[in-house]
Design an enzyme around this catalytic site. Structure first.
Site: not given
Ligand SMILES: Cc1cc2nc3c(=O)[nH]c(=O)nc-3n(C[C@H](O)[C@H](O)[C@H](O)COP(=O)(O)OP(=O)(O)OC[C@H]3O[C@@H](n4cnc5c(N)ncnc54)[C@H](O)[C@@H]3O)c2cc1C
Lengths: 385, 252
Positions: A127, A129-130, A133, A345, A368, A370
């Site tokens: 799901l 992408e850069p 999220g 420690g 899955e 945040t």
């Molecule tokens: C170890 C790991 C495994 C993963 N595995 C997968 C995978 O297999 N497949 C896949 O597709 N993805 C995967 N991910 C991606 C993961 O699902 C995303 O990192 C996650 O959904 C958050 O997106 P982001 O990192 O872009 O954060 P962002 O969306 O950029 O969020 C940054 C911050 O802003 C907050 N925020 C964003 N929008 C809002 C809002 N509307 N209201 C309040 N706060 C908000 C977030 O809570 C967070 O604190 C993985 C991530 C990690 C770290």
């Protein structure tokens, strides 16, 4: 430990079997997997033979026909020793077993599920992408219809186990504009021409599992690989994730329990001021609070899992699913932090497992969806009434 | 060929046994119980014979309290085809002695006509190491105890036995009793699909009275005692100190 599963003989046998396997095959290598950031592939046949990788594949396709409750028991038990290895439990649930069972065609189920049921095939889900999220509607990867095929172009990041997966359930845009509505999902074999697996960034925790960058360049898949209807991809993904999200809570409970086990042992053994540190009331309070929080999370976990097993289409499934994921992962972060504190420690050193549990717990609050996004889902469901 | 495997429900090998305050035995109330580990090896061996096409049916039997049903379900989940539970006690603290167990097993063997009985060499609770041997005597069958290797060829079993200081290989005509030692195999885990299937496999429930066997004890436990507590060790600062301490003790 209060045992929520204590009245069902099968579940006890299942849990005991996993506990024994973990003691023998996982616990001894848990620290090494983290330190070397590498998980031995030899665990795959062990987990596959137990029916854990393919746990959600229905019996009619040769799978074990496991329940969410069972998936949670397994995740909890394995995470207690190794969070990384727990990713083999239900490793095909969100990319194959659940989407095909709920949204796939009969032909797709016949084609993929018997292979998945053998417990040797790993899959991944794409799901993120850069630029995309939390806001999945921003997906830029495209899938354009061309005759009987779709042609896919784009990039994914963070994709768990992509290096070992045979298939990816890939989310791509099939129509411009329209936000969520333009997204569809496809089964893409990872060996398709045009699929490139990039690097896997070094992580704070969950070491041993690779999270890869993926590139798709004119990747051609037949139209029959579309899962669900065109444009329904986002809705279906959320439906599947809601059914599986409690397993993140289960992993959190397992991580916290592992940290508490270690802290208890240390509190009995470490002496200061001429007595075991467990004699000091401030240490006792930490241990008691850890135990209270774990038991509360475990109680909610198995309550929600039983609810979803009973009534998976109930309108309150998303809310409860988000609740347990959020509550248990916040709990695990707090409990593992306190476990490090109990060690003093020594807890800050890699000689003991508690700093690993603390690093691992963190991601349960992030992936899955945040915990902020989960809270939005919960509150919106509440306010809608 | 049919293989019969007797299995016993015993205190789990991971549990630290506590002696009851009156010294009459080990406290088993609310303690985790499991299949005797040697019996698990016996079940595994029987299933392997079936998988190798050398046995058609594996029947697990347990004699004891009603809860031994769970132990039999484990055997079924590992791969046994059906199970027989003989309820012979109500209290989890009642241990049925080897002679009574052997007599009940003899009655079951008469009914079931297996060609091979594979038992654990002993149960880890009382370490009697007697049931297999007594059953062989009651049936007038050959026996191969402490097996670390088993091979069936036609009407005979070739068994490698772990004896003091070495290995002995013997051939025994069937029907026979084999008792399993630790190194015979490494038992499998019951898989989730097999746990689900085990629910549907037949489990017959009988009582000791059905076989006309008197299970009244012939032995009386006079006393049970915890092993002596080991005294704490000491830490030495240097190799020299270690050597001098060892000399003091007359060890070197
Ligand atoms: C170890 C790991 C495994 C993963 N595995 C997968 C995978 O297999 N497949 C896949 O597709 N993805 C995967 N991910 C991606 C993961 O699902 C995303 O990192 C996650 O959904 C958050 O997106 P982001 O990192 O872009 O954060 P962002 O969306 O950029 O969020 C940054 C911050 O802003 C907050 N925020 C964003 N929008 C809002 C809002 N509307 N209201 C309040 N706060 C908000 C977030 O809570 C967070 O604190 C993985 C991530 C990690 C770290």
């Amino acid at each position: 430990m209060l045992d929520t599963t204590e009245y069902d003989e099968d579940l006890i046998m299942f849990r005991d079997t996993i506990r024994r396997m973990v003691e023998k095959d996982v616990a001894p290598i848990a620290a090494k997997i983290d330190q070397e950031d590498d998980m031995p592939h030899s665990l795959v046949p062990i987990f596959g033979d137990l029916g854990l990788i393919q746990i959600m594949v229905p019996e009619e396709y040769g799978g074990p026909g496991g329940t969410l409750t069972m998936a949670c028991i397994a995740k909890e038990e394995v995470s207690r020793a190794s969070f990384a290895v727990s990713h083999l439990v239900g490793a095909t649930s969100i990319a194959m077993a659940l989407p095909l069972t709920h949204y796939g065609t009969d032909a797709q189920r016949q084609k993929y599920l018997p292979e998945i049921a053998e417990g040797r095939t790993l899959t991944c889900i794409g799901l993120t992408e850069p630029q995309t999220g939390s806001d999945v509607s921003g997906i830029k990867t495209t899938a354009k219809r061309d005759g009987d095929d779709y042609v896919i172009n784009g990039q994914k990041v963070f994709i768990t186990k992509a290096d070992q997966a045979k298939y990816i359930l890939l989310f791509a845009r099939t129509s411009e504009g329209k936000g969520h509505d333009g997204i569809s999902s496809f089964i893409v074999p990872m060996d398709s021409p045009g699929v490139k697996i990039g690097g896997s960034p070094k992580k704070m925790g969950l070491r041993g599992i690779k999270n890869c960058d993926l590139f798709f360049e004119n990747v051609r898949v037949p139209a029959e690989n579309l899962v669900g209807e065109e444009g329904q991809g986002f809705k279906n993904a959320m439906g599947v994730l809601n059914l599986n999200r409690p397993t993140v809570g289960a992993a959190s409970v397992g991580i916290a329990q592992g940290a508490l086990d270690a802290a208890m042992a240390y509190a009995k053994e470490r002496e200061q001021f001429g007595q075991p540190i467990g004699n000091f009331q401030l240490v006792q309070a930490m241990l008691a609070d850890m135990a209270i929080q774990i038991e509360a999370a475990r109680a909610l976990l198995y309550k929600v899992a039983a609810f979803i097993d009973r009534d998976p289409t109930h309108p309150q499934v998303p809310m409860y699913s988000s609740m347990i994921k959020t509550f248990a992962s916040d709990m695990a972060m707090k409990v593992t932090t306190d476990a490090v504190q109990v060690f003093g420690g020594a807890g800050y050193l890699q000689d003991h497992p508690v700093e690993r549990y603390m690093r691992d717990a963190k991601v349960c609050q992030i992936y899955e969806g945040t915990n902020q996004i989960q809270r939005l889902i919960i509150a919106r469901a509440m306010l809608k009434g | 060929m049919k293989v019969l495997v007797p299995v016993k429900r015993v205190i789990d090998y991971n549990v630290k046994a506590k002696v009851k305050s009156d010294g009459s035995g080990v406290d088993l109330a609310n303690v985790k119980m499991s299949m005797n580990p040697f019996d698990e090896i016996a079940v595994e061996e029987a299933i392997r014979l079936k998988e190798a096409g050398k046995a058609e049916e594996v029947v697990a039997v347990s004699i004891g309290v009603k809860q031994a049903q769970e132990t039999l379900r484990t055997a079924l989940a590992m791969g046994a085809d059906r199970a027989i539970l003989v309820v012979a006690a109500d209290d989890v603290h009642t241990d049925i002695e080897p002679l009574a167990v052997a007599k009940i097993l003899k009655a079951i063997v008469d009914e079931e006509q297996p060609k091979l009985v594979i038992a654990g060499k002993q149960a880890i609770d009382n370490d009697m190491n007697a049931t297999g041997q007594m059953l062989a005597a009651l049936l007038g069958w050959g026996q191969a105890t402490f097996a670390s290797e088993l091979d069936i060829d036609g009407d005979a079993a070739t068994v490698t036995r772990e004896v003091d200081g070495g290995l002995q290989t013997i051939k025994v005509g069937l029907p026979a009793i084999v008792t399993a030692d630790l190194r015979l195999n490494e038992p499998r885990y019951a898989s989730l699909p097999n746990i689900m299937k085990a629910k549907k496999k037949p489990l017959d429930e009988k009582t000791a009275a059905d076989y006309g066997v008197d299970v009244a004890p012939r032995l009386e436990v006079v006393k049970t005692a915890e092993p002596p507590v080991r005294s704490a060790g000491i830490k030495v600062e240097s190799v020299d100190e270690l050597v001098s301490k060892l000399k003091e003790k007359g060890v070197v």
